[in-house]
Design a protein around this motif. Structure first.
Motif, PDB file in Angstrom:
ATOM      1  N   ARG A 261       0.075 -53.802  16.489  1.00  0.00           N
ATOM      2  CA  ARG A 261      -0.680 -54.904  15.912  1.00  0.00           C
ATOM      3  C   ARG A 261      -2.124 -54.492  15.633  1.00  0.00           C
ATOM      4  NH1 ARG A 261      -0.965 -60.678  16.227  1.00  0.00           N
ATOM      5  NH2 ARG A 261      -3.134 -61.191  15.897  1.00  0.00           N
TER       6      ARG A 261
ATOM      7  N   GLU B 245       7.534 -59.469   4.282  1.00  0.00           N
ATOM      8  CA  GLU B 245       7.024 -58.805   5.488  1.00  0.00           C
ATOM      9  C   GLU B 245       6.419 -59.819   6.457  1.00  0.00           C
ATOM     10  OE1 GLU B 245       4.050 -55.833   4.786  1.00  0.00           O
ATOM     11  OE2 GLU B 245       3.962 -55.318   6.915  1.00  0.00           O
ATOM     12  N   ILE B 246       5.689 -60.764   5.905  1.00  0.00           N
ATOM     13  CA  ILE B 246       5.107 -61.807   6.759  1.00  0.00           C
ATOM     14  C   ILE B 246       6.218 -62.592   7.454  1.00  0.00           C
ATOM     15  CG2 ILE B 246       3.822 -63.987   6.708  1.00  0.00           C
ATOM     16  CD1 ILE B 246       2.113 -62.762   4.449  1.00  0.00           C
TER      17      ILE B 246
ATOM     18  N   GLU C  80       4.465 -51.064   7.859  1.00  0.00           N
ATOM     19  CA  GLU C  80       3.192 -50.760   8.516  1.00  0.00           C
ATOM     20  C   GLU C  80       2.895 -49.261   8.421  1.00  0.00           C
ATOM     21  OE1 GLU C  80       1.344 -53.408   9.897  1.00  0.00           O
ATOM     22  OE2 GLU C  80      -0.110 -51.817   9.577  1.00  0.00           O
TER      23      GLU C  80
ATOM     24  N   ARG D 117       1.687 -48.377   5.076  1.00  0.00           N
ATOM     25  CA  ARG D 117       0.293 -48.758   4.882  1.00  0.00           C
ATOM     26  C   ARG D 117      -0.644 -47.711   5.501  1.00  0.00           C
ATOM     27  NH1 ARG D 117       1.278 -54.076   4.641  1.00  0.00           N
ATOM     28  NH2 ARG D 117       1.636 -53.997   6.850  1.00  0.00           N
TER      29      ARG D 117
ATOM     30  N   LEU E 159      -0.624 -68.642   9.708  1.00  0.00           N
ATOM     31  CA  LEU E 159       0.495 -69.555   9.471  1.00  0.00           C
ATOM     32  C   LEU E 159       0.845 -70.360  10.717  1.00  0.00           C
ATOM     33  CD1 LEU E 159       2.929 -67.467   7.274  1.00  0.00           C
ATOM     34  CD2 LEU E 159       1.864 -69.633   6.671  1.00  0.00           C
ATOM     35  N   LEU E 160       0.748 -69.698  11.866  1.00  0.00           N
ATOM     36  CA  LEU E 160       1.090 -70.379  13.117  1.00  0.00           C
ATOM     37  C   LEU E 160      -0.034 -71.315  13.559  1.00  0.00           C
ATOM     38  CD1 LEU E 160       2.837 -67.545  15.178  1.00  0.00           C
ATOM     39  CD2 LEU E 160       3.888 -69.570  14.195  1.00  0.00           C
TER      40      LEU E 160
ATOM     41  N   LEU F 269       7.653 -60.478  10.267  1.00  0.00           N
ATOM     42  CA  LEU F 269       6.722 -60.343  11.365  1.00  0.00           C
ATOM     43  C   LEU F 269       6.678 -61.641  12.170  1.00  0.00           C
ATOM     44  CD1 LEU F 269       4.976 -57.984  12.200  1.00  0.00           C
ATOM     45  CD2 LEU F 269       3.129 -58.905  10.829  1.00  0.00           C
ATOM     46  N   LEU F 270       6.680 -62.728  11.442  1.00  0.00           N
ATOM     47  CA  LEU F 270       6.700 -64.033  12.089  1.00  0.00           C
ATOM     48  C   LEU F 270       7.982 -64.178  12.910  1.00  0.00           C
ATOM     49  CD1 LEU F 270       5.461 -66.806  12.446  1.00  0.00           C
ATOM     50  CD2 LEU F 270       6.320 -67.463  10.207  1.00  0.00           C
TER      51      LEU F 270
ATOM     52  N   ALA G 108      -2.145 -62.755   8.858  1.00  0.00           N
ATOM     53  CA  ALA G 108      -1.471 -63.771   8.037  1.00  0.00           C
ATOM     54  C   ALA G 108      -0.538 -64.613   8.899  1.00  0.00           C
ATOM     55  CB  ALA G 108      -0.695 -63.099   6.907  1.00  0.00           C
ATOM     56  N   VAL G 109       0.168 -63.949   9.800  1.00  0.00           N
ATOM     57  CA  VAL G 109       1.084 -64.672  10.689  1.00  0.00           C
ATOM     58  C   VAL G 109       0.295 -65.602  11.609  1.00  0.00           C
ATOM     59  CG1 VAL G 109       2.640 -64.381  12.661  1.00  0.00           C
ATOM     60  CG2 VAL G 109       2.964 -63.002  10.605  1.00  0.00           C
ATOM     61  N   ASP G 110      -0.811 -65.102  12.150  1.00  0.00           N
ATOM     62  CA  ASP G 110      -1.664 -65.955  12.978  1.00  0.00           C
ATOM     63  C   ASP G 110      -2.092 -67.202  12.217  1.00  0.00           C
ATOM     64  OD1 ASP G 110      -1.536 -64.285  15.138  1.00  0.00           O
ATOM     65  OD2 ASP G 110      -3.427 -63.256  14.727  1.00  0.00           O
TER      66      ASP G 110
ATOM     67  N   PRO H 102      -0.913 -58.239   7.629  1.00  0.00           N
ATOM     68  CA  PRO H 102       0.148 -59.242   7.822  1.00  0.00           C
ATOM     69  C   PRO H 102       0.085 -59.921   9.196  1.00  0.00           C
ATOM     70  CG  PRO H 102       1.039 -57.007   7.782  1.00  0.00           C
ATOM     71  CD  PRO H 102      -0.379 -56.909   7.356  1.00  0.00           C
ATOM     72  N   TRP H 103      -0.471 -59.213  10.190  1.00  0.00           N
ATOM     73  CA  TRP H 103      -0.555 -59.817  11.524  1.00  0.00           C
ATOM     74  C   TRP H 103      -1.477 -61.035  11.491  1.00  0.00           C
ATOM     75  CZ3 TRP H 103       2.460 -57.102  15.074  1.00  0.00           C
ATOM     76  CH2 TRP H 103       2.857 -55.829  14.668  1.00  0.00           C
TER      77      TRP H 103
ATOM     78  N   ARG I 113       7.819 -62.198  16.058  1.00  0.00           N
ATOM     79  CA  ARG I 113       6.996 -62.866  17.054  1.00  0.00           C
ATOM     80  C   ARG I 113       7.750 -64.016  17.692  1.00  0.00           C
ATOM     81  NH1 ARG I 113       0.791 -64.270  16.131  1.00  0.00           N
ATOM     82  NH2 ARG I 113       0.655 -66.023  17.543  1.00  0.00           N
TER      83      ARG I 113
ATOM     84  N   LEU J 277      -1.342 -66.240   1.207  1.00  0.00           N
ATOM     85  CA  LEU J 277      -1.485 -65.201   2.224  1.00  0.00           C
ATOM     86  C   LEU J 277      -0.748 -63.936   1.795  1.00  0.00           C
ATOM     87  CD1 LEU J 277      -1.055 -67.374   5.453  1.00  0.00           C
ATOM     88  CD2 LEU J 277      -3.157 -66.260   4.678  1.00  0.00           C
TER      89      LEU J 277
END
Lengths: 312, 312
Positions: free
Chosen positions: B28, B267-268, B129, B132, A310-311, B271-272, A306-308, A303-304, B275, A292
């Motif tokens: 997001r 970064e991931i 972000e 980017r 992973l979760l 972000l994780l 990617a986090v989804d 990356p958002w 969250r 990812l």
């Protein structure tokens, strides 16, 4: 080790604080056990004073002068100097030795720098724990001084019983910019180096900021703006008297209990977040996470998402 | 709005960056959609240069001079000034206007301050972000400059393709203290204000640090130490040439791809963690959490046990 530290062994105390600084399981054990050490009438409880302000404002010198005031009243004092960015200030290495100079032989003064570089939430979690250890070690006052001025450092300095913001004459324009941030955390302002031109103007600017913001602070407290010269000690007694006044105000109004509870709630949240971050690191250390990360780096995935993944 | 921003509408770009700055769901959405905007040959990709160093080292002036260099090569440049502690620096309010002075009429220069006070992990999540977004808006270079110097700021400045550390003559003792932290993030050093006494000594000290640490950097890169005077522009071209050399070195060695992947992974994770922190705040906002906070504040419970209770 903790028993020795709390009984007055300075070397043991320094080692316990290093454990707290490093975080992880040893810090957790210190945290769980320090609460068990208490006097017959309850846990020992030091009063914390945050000292923050721009680099070069003279915070260390003021802190040193305040130590003199506190010792003059026969009380014990510890200083926790937050220096997470020691690459630039040199505080952690230079500071302790240089600053201990005045008080090196005084067993009732303890000065300690803290630099928790690297782990996210490090300082925000470690500093309150260190304060608890110093409280349990019987220090009446714990001065929490920021060396660098970053997001975390200012937050931590604001998490004290009384927060002092140190400024200098000639601050001028910055006052405007400063408004929002300072109003939130200052219980009192010190215009240090007040023997220089512009001190009265700086004081007036701050007073006007306070007028404009309509802030009276917690429970009707209006932050006083004091002039002082830390290098000569001039008016440092008045600064200390103002700290005492704020303390008395809070103790009478019940504001102190309220403030400490809010702070404890915040600390629990941060500790919980730190623990969740550890879980996050486990989640993001596998081969799936590496894939990812590659996709994000190559601009194929945000990356958002990617986090989804992973979760999910 | 995002379409306009990426097509060159500066007001729209400023508004998109405000959304990113504020975080939450709008940020997001920006994050998810910005990845969809790409040229035929793939996503647009700016090259990022971090500029950090002690307050007063002249980072803003150097940044301004580098803008001139970049424009001299006909390329487009954006500056992201990280100023999370604007209480003290005044950067976010004063900065943008004052600094735009030189380049106010140049559509190929975009300067933006960012202050994400308050939410933990704010800057660490928002800055990449924003980078980017600026990349997608077609800026060839994105200079990420720290205003304050705190834990988070230094970390974020280090999360760039080339990281520049700015120091001054007469830094002396600080060099020693600085060692560990600087070695980790610097790809090149600039001794700014090199027309003052002590510049050669500062350079020699840094070189010696590099010798002692045995650091050759990623893929055998040894961080060069350059002398410059940002106010007059002297030797700023050499600084820019060194940035180009580091870029070329990384592109040839494959280090750049590697570095960007590591950064994406970090970064991931952040972000994780952000969250999970949101989840934590929900967990710690109920009446049970309030009771636990009270117990911690009163010294009856340690925060670690409180966290266990909340998770249990």
């Amino acid at each position: 080790l903790l028993g020795d530290a709390l009984a007055g062994d300075r070397a043991a105390l320094a080692r316990v604080l290093s454990l707290v600084e490093r975080g992880g399981e040893p810090a957790r054990q210190v945290g769980a056990q320090v609460g068990l050490h208490r006097d017959a009438d309850g846990p020992r409880r030091g009063y914390t004073v945050g000292i923050t302000g721009a680099p070069g404002a003279g915070k260390s010198t003021l802190t040193n002068a305040l130590i003199g005031e506190i010792r003059g009243h026969g009380q014990r004092v510890a200083v926790l100097a937050l220096d997470p960015s020691s690459p630039f200030t040199g505080g952690a290495l230079l500071g302790d030795r240089v600053r201990m100079g005045d008080h090196a032989l005084d067993d009732d003064v303890f000065i300690r720098s803290m630099a928790t570089r690297g782990h996210l939430g490090g300082l925000a979690v470690a500093a309150p724990e260190a304060v608890r250890v110093l409280s349990a070690a019987g220090f009446d006052w714990i001065l929490v001084e920021t060396v660098g001025v970053g997001q975390v450092e200012v937050e931590v300095a604001g998490q004290t019983d009384t927060t002092m913001v140190v400024v200098n004459p000639g601050w001028g324009d910055a006052v405007q910019a400063a408004k929002a941030g300072l109003m939130e955390i200052a219980d009192l302002f010190v215009v240090n180096k007040a023997d220089r031109p512009g001190a009265a103007e700086a004081q007036r600017d701050l007073e006007r900021m306070l007028d404009l913001s309509g802030t009276t602070g917690e429970g009707g407290w209006r932050p006083p703006v004091l002039l002082a010269v830390a290098t000569t000690g001039d008016h440092v007694d008045a600064v200390w008297t103002a700290v005492g006044a704020h303390r008395a105000h809070q103790e009478e109004s019940g504001g102190l209990v309220e403030r400490r509870r809010r702070r404890a709630a915040e600390e629990i949240t941060r500790l919980l977040a730190a623990r969740l971050l550890n879980d996050a690191r486990r989640l993001t250390s596998g081969p799936e996470a590496a894939k990812l990360a590659e996709a994000v780096a190559d601009g194929k995935l945000d990356p958002w998402t990617a986090v989804d993944d992973l979760l999910g």
